[in-house]
Design an enzyme around this catalytic site. Structure first.
Site, PDB file in Angstrom:
ATOM      1  N   ASN A   1      19.231   9.375   4.749  1.00 13.78           N
ATOM      2  CA  ASN A   1      18.865   8.681   5.986  1.00 13.78           C
ATOM      3  C   ASN A   1      18.117   9.570   6.978  1.00 13.78           C
ATOM      4  OD1 ASN A   1      20.892  10.395   6.853  1.00 13.78           O
ATOM      5  ND2 ASN A   1      22.134   8.808   7.818  1.00 13.78           N
ATOM      6  N   LYS A   2      17.772  10.799   6.584  1.00 10.62           N
ATOM      7  CA  LYS A   2      17.143  11.729   7.526  1.00 10.62           C
ATOM      8  C   LYS A   2      15.625  11.493   7.614  1.00 10.62           C
ATOM      9  CE  LYS A   2      20.775  14.052   8.883  1.00 10.62           C
ATOM     10  NZ  LYS A   2      21.861  13.373   8.186  1.00 10.62           N
TER      11      LYS A   2
END
Length: 380
Positions: free
Chosen positions: A189-190
């Site tokens: 999710n970065k």
């Protein structure tokens, strides 16, 4: 709403397959290989740093950073309290003692005022920390002008936890290079992903060499396996690094898109009573990994539950570490006596869908739904 609108998901570029195929066709899929070397070189160049060491996770990189700075059992380490637990867990891996430092209102990151009091008290007690872990929250860099001045005055190195801020800039310098050592995360999710992984950023070749040694099971340079200190299996695989190489091609585009998403939310929602977005420090440009805001007149938990019912994923802000049972007896320094900024933010804040692959139509659905909720209307 037909499809669920998610908070932040992987956003592939199309370049990844080329590098993955190279790893597979060469049968080079382990923790060494040309993708790892090339990814480290490209990442260091992006950060304007001397070197990067690709690791199995951002947490592993923090652990290595602490070890290479000489943190040992019984030592003291200061850490931001308003963060994910991974920032502080490596302190416990080593058996060191954590002291937690509050956030400031201006950036939501480590408070220079709180740090100043903590350092003064530690010096008086003879317990100055071996390191200070400063977290760049939700893609916004901390006030490093003030924090590094304090750290230098007490000769304490800073580890910049830039897990959420890859692509951010502070006073002309890239996130990850603002402390003595920097750390990135490439979780799914970065800002970009390697499917999992992280990196240690350093301009010190001796530290990189020591970190590499520890990350590869601390094997001594002999013709057989000989070990004198504890090592770790902390290197990134050649396949994962291939994904990272493909992702780096579009990193600036991902930052630009997330900043556009933030600006759209702010433009359309900040005029509503009691809505406040995470501020951006002067002379800085956050990556806006997640759009975070606080609500003065509404319960964020009720708002998040209502959004969830109609397929919009949101998330609470980080529960401060000093409020976690794991760190129940750990010293904590608030921003000011009687002013616990981290807890106040946690009680009033939430994160909105912010992925770089969020469409304009999806974002407008989030905005319209949130606007109705904040006006007291029911949504279905």
């Amino acid at each position: 709403m037909q499809a669920k609108i998610l908070l932040s998901t992987p956003h592939l570029s199309g370049f990844e397959q080329h590098y993955i195929d190279q790893a597979l066709t060469s049968n080079w899929v382990t923790t060494l290989g040309p993708n790892v070397t090339a990814f480290e070189k490209a990442l260091a160049q992006y950060d304007d740093a001397t070197s990067a060491l690709a690791t199995s996770s951002g947490t592993a990189a923090i652990h290595l950073a602490l070890l290479t700075l000489g943190v040992r059992p019984g030592d003291h380490v200061f850490c931001s309290s308003f963060t994910f637990v991974a920032s502080a867990n490596p302190i416990r891996y080593i058996g060191a003692h954590a002291t937690l430092i509050d956030a400031e209102p201006d950036s939501w990151n480590m408070s220079p005022q709180a740090l100043a009091r903590a350092l003064a008290a530690a010096e008086k007690e003879g317990t100055l920390p071996k390191a200070i872990i400063v977290v760049d929250l939700f893609g916004q860099t901390a006030n490093y002008h003030a924090l590094t001045a304090l750290a230098a005055a007490y000769q304490v190195p800073i580890i910049e936890d830039a897990a959420e801020s890859l692509g951010a800039v502070y006073c002309g310098r890239k996130a990850g290079t603002l402390g003595t050592l920097g750390v990135h995360s490439f979780n799914g999710n970065k800002m970009i992903t390697t499917s999992g992984g992280g990196a240690l950023i350093t301009d010190n070749p001796d530290i990189r060499e020591q970190a590499l040694f520890l990350a590869t099971q601390a094997k001594e340079p002999r013709a057989y396996y000989h070990h004198e200190v504890t090592g770790y299996n902390y290197r990134m695989s050649n396949v994962a690094a291939g994904i990272g190489r493909g992702q780096l091609h579009v990193l600036d585009q991902r930052v630009e898109r997330r900043r556009t998403i933030f600006n759209t939310y702010a433009t359309q929602l900040q005029a509503l009573p009691g809505v406040h977005f995470q501020p951006e420090l002067p002379n800085s440009q956050g990556s806006r990994w997640l759009t975070a805001l606080t609500l003065d007149h509404h319960d964020p938990w009720q708002i998040m539950a209502a959004l969830q019912k109609v397929g919009i994923e949101t998330r609470a802000l980080w529960q401060p570490l000093h409020q976690q049972p794991l760190f129940r007896n750990v010293p904590f320094y608030p921003h000011a006596p009687g002013q616990d900024v981290s807890t106040a933010l946690f009680k009033t804040g939430l994160c909105l869908p912010s992925g770089s692959n969020l469409t304009d139509v999806q974002q407008q659905m989030v905005i319209n739904t949130l606007r109705r909720l904040l006006k007291g209307d029911e949504v279905r």
